[in-house]
Motif scaffolding. Structure first.
Motif, PDB file in Angstrom:
ATOM      1  N   LYS A   1      33.091  -3.559 -14.412  1.00  0.00           N
ATOM      2  CA  LYS A   1      33.292  -4.995 -14.255  1.00  0.00           C
ATOM      3  C   LYS A   1      31.947  -5.687 -14.279  1.00  0.00           C
ATOM      4  O   LYS A   1      31.003  -5.245 -13.651  1.00  0.00           O
ATOM      5  CB  LYS A   1      33.997  -5.297 -12.934  1.00  0.00           C
ATOM      6  N   SER A   5      32.421  -4.176  -9.116  1.00  0.00           N
ATOM      7  CA  SER A   5      33.793  -3.862  -8.743  1.00  0.00           C
ATOM      8  C   SER A   5      34.113  -4.300  -7.320  1.00  0.00           C
ATOM      9  O   SER A   5      35.268  -4.292  -6.917  1.00  0.00           O
ATOM     10  CB  SER A   5      34.016  -2.353  -8.877  1.00  0.00           C
ATOM     11  N   LEU A   7      33.702  -7.312  -6.088  1.00  0.00           N
ATOM     12  CA  LEU A   7      33.762  -8.768  -6.025  1.00  0.00           C
ATOM     13  C   LEU A   7      34.746  -9.246  -4.972  1.00  0.00           C
ATOM     14  O   LEU A   7      34.479 -10.190  -4.226  1.00  0.00           O
ATOM     15  CB  LEU A   7      34.147  -9.332  -7.407  1.00  0.00           C
ATOM     16  N   GLU A   8      35.920  -8.568  -4.887  1.00  0.00           N
ATOM     17  CA  GLU A   8      36.957  -9.004  -3.948  1.00  0.00           C
ATOM     18  C   GLU A   8      36.514  -8.934  -2.492  1.00  0.00           C
ATOM     19  O   GLU A   8      37.118  -9.577  -1.637  1.00  0.00           O
ATOM     20  CB  GLU A   8      38.230  -8.153  -4.144  1.00  0.00           C
ATOM     21  N   PHE A  13      34.207 -14.869  -2.519  1.00  0.00           N
ATOM     22  CA  PHE A  13      35.533 -14.619  -3.090  1.00  0.00           C
ATOM     23  C   PHE A  13      36.609 -14.791  -2.023  1.00  0.00           C
ATOM     24  O   PHE A  13      37.625 -15.466  -2.243  1.00  0.00           O
ATOM     25  CB  PHE A  13      35.586 -13.204  -3.680  1.00  0.00           C
ATOM     26  N   PHE A  44      33.933 -16.554 -13.742  1.00  0.00           N
ATOM     27  CA  PHE A  44      34.475 -15.212 -13.564  1.00  0.00           C
ATOM     28  C   PHE A  44      35.158 -15.085 -12.210  1.00  0.00           C
ATOM     29  O   PHE A  44      36.272 -14.535 -12.099  1.00  0.00           O
ATOM     30  CB  PHE A  44      33.354 -14.182 -13.693  1.00  0.00           C
ATOM     31  N   MET A  45      34.521 -15.603 -11.158  1.00  0.00           N
ATOM     32  CA  MET A  45      35.099 -15.494  -9.816  1.00  0.00           C
ATOM     33  C   MET A  45      36.382 -16.312  -9.706  1.00  0.00           C
ATOM     34  O   MET A  45      37.367 -15.858  -9.112  1.00  0.00           O
ATOM     35  CB  MET A  45      34.105 -15.944  -8.756  1.00  0.00           C
ATOM     36  N   GLU A  47      38.493 -17.049 -12.078  1.00  0.00           N
ATOM     37  CA  GLU A  47      39.567 -16.358 -12.803  1.00  0.00           C
ATOM     38  C   GLU A  47      40.061 -15.139 -12.021  1.00  0.00           C
ATOM     39  O   GLU A  47      41.260 -14.837 -12.017  1.00  0.00           O
ATOM     40  CB  GLU A  47      39.072 -15.930 -14.189  1.00  0.00           C
ATOM     41  N   LYS A  48      39.157 -14.432 -11.367  1.00  0.00           N
ATOM     42  CA  LYS A  48      39.568 -13.278 -10.556  1.00  0.00           C
ATOM     43  C   LYS A  48      40.420 -13.720  -9.366  1.00  0.00           C
ATOM     44  O   LYS A  48      41.392 -13.051  -9.007  1.00  0.00           O
ATOM     45  CB  LYS A  48      38.335 -12.512 -10.070  1.00  0.00           C
ATOM     46  N   ASP A  51      43.812 -14.588 -10.731  1.00  0.00           N
ATOM     47  CA  ASP A  51      44.539 -13.338 -11.022  1.00  0.00           C
ATOM     48  C   ASP A  51      45.138 -12.747  -9.751  1.00  0.00           C
ATOM     49  O   ASP A  51      46.285 -12.283  -9.735  1.00  0.00           O
ATOM     50  CB  ASP A  51      43.599 -12.312 -11.669  1.00  0.00           C
ATOM     51  N   GLU A  52      44.337 -12.788  -8.682  1.00  0.00           N
ATOM     52  CA  GLU A  52      44.805 -12.238  -7.403  1.00  0.00           C
ATOM     53  C   GLU A  52      45.990 -13.038  -6.867  1.00  0.00           C
ATOM     54  O   GLU A  52      46.953 -12.475  -6.342  1.00  0.00           O
ATOM     55  CB  GLU A  52      43.656 -12.252  -6.396  1.00  0.00           C
TER      56      GLU A  52
END
Length: 390
Positions: A1, A5, A7-8, A13, A44-45, A47-48, A51-52
């Motif tokens: 990533k 990986s 990031l969460e 975040f 990027f953050m 979008e993540k 997604d979550e």
């Protein structure tokens, strides 16, 4: 990533995810600015996080998304049409020309509320460009809406964007803010690990990428690189160092190794020279530096301004016996001297000096080493530097 990986697990975040989750589940209206230079991972953050939210059962299908971009939606009329289209309300709302923006927005939200029981997330990319709209009508009305569960997320590279907001708009903004800093480590990988744009030289590129990946696993290099990253966030500097690194490639395919890169990093930043500068500080300057160190330890290297540091300095003085409290104007001059020596650097634009945000360019180890070398430093100040944070 690309951005790691883990990031969460990052606090930025988690904070953004929880704020959005509360809007979706509990109907809390809120607003937030996501600020950071290009390459810091803002988009990027976001979008993540989305997604979550889409992949979480409790939030799935309970929110709608409206995306606006300051480069595209150059006036409020264009933005209004896009909001209607993205909320799929074309059949319910036909003519908006005879009403004010506020009336139209309320009508949109009312129609959406009658049609759905969802929250709305507004994402405003290039947020600073919306500040140039006439009377900042769009921002004012989005921030002012309280009867509907909406979340307004502004994304910008402008650190001082809040100063662009009109007073009436600023008073309605929550002043929540997340600041991201670009990772030099990611920049290092981007520059050293090329992606092939053609089928030519695939084997050579793969061999080089494998070689670089092995180098980056070197423990000593990681320590040197951590020191470098603590000292600076300047991507031009890392680019210059890597240019010197790849210039060591020889025709016989003898590639530079981890030791070569460590030598370049250490040569670029000589830790002793920084320590020598710090040992020449006055007692007041050292106190301010310790206050900065404690601030960064508490808030995980978040930036600070003069008022934050002076408040922490006063707290120490008031809790210590025999420490003379210097007035604010004297402390400001000492603070400015630390800036001139580039031990801290500003990260925001031209605003009132006491509110301007700064970041340390010296490491905690350098500060500790310098304090140990200051033999004439009062004991209580030395103890403050190494004691539990106050």
């Amino acid at each position: 990533k690309k951005y790691g990986s883990d990031l969460e697990s990052k606090p930025e975040f988690v904070k953004l995810f929880e704020l959005l989750r509360r809007t979706i589940l509990y109907g809390e209206s809120n607003s937030l600015l996501l600020v950071g230079p290009p390459g810091s991972g803002k988009t990027f953050m976001v979008e993540k996080v989305l997604d979550e939210l889409y992949n979480t059962k409790e939030t799935l299908q309970l929110f709608s998304l409206v995306r606006l971009n300051g480069l595209i939606h150059t006036d409020d009329k264009i933005a209004l049409k896009t909001i209607i289209k993205q909320l799929i309300l074309e059949n319910e709302i036909e003519d908006c020309s005879n009403k004010s923006f506020a009336e139209n927005l309320n009508l949109i939200l009312e129609c959406f509320k009658n049609k759905n029981s969802k929250s709305i997330i507004f994402i405003l990319d290039e947020f600073e460009l919306f500040c140039s709209h006439h009377n900042q009508t769009l921002l004012y009305n989005l921030f002012d809406v309280a009867q509907s569960p909406i979340f307004v997320l502004g994304i910008t590279s402008n650190n001082s964007v809040v100063e662009l907001l009109e007073k009436r708009v600023k008073s309605r903004f929550s002043h929540r803010r997340i600041t991201l800093f670009p990772s030099i480590e990611n920049r290092l990988k981007d520059l050293l690990l090329p992606e092939s744009l053609s089928k030519e030289n695939l084997d050579d590129i793969q061999e080089w990428n494998n070689h670089v990946s092995d180098i980056l696993e070197d423990t000593n290099l990681q320590k040197s690189f951590k020191l470098f990253a603590d000292l600076t966030n300047n991507h031009n500097e890392i680019g210059n160092i890597l240019l010197q690194f790849i210039s060591q490639i020889q025709n016989n395919n003898k590639w530079p190794n981890a030791t070569n890169l460590i030598d370049l990093l250490n040569h670029h930043y000589n830790e002793d020279s920084q320590v020598n500068i710090l040992t020449g500080f006055s007692i007041l300057e050292i106190c301010l530096l310790i206050a900065m160190k404690h601030h960064c330890e508490i808030y995980d290297d978040q930036p600070f301004n003069f008022k934050m540091i002076y408040t922490r300095y006063l707290k120490f003085c008031n809790s210590s016996i025999g420490v003379q409290v210097e007035p604010q104007r004297v402390a400001m001059k000492a603070f400015q001297h630390i800036v001139q020596l580039e031990c801290i650097v500003p990260i925001t634009g031209q605003i009132q000096y006491e509110h301007q945000m700064f970041k340390l360019t010296v490491t905690f180890d350098q500060i500790s080493t310098a304090i140990k070398k200051c033999t004439d430093l009062p004991t209580n100040i030395s103890q403050w530097a190494i004691s539990s944070i106050v």
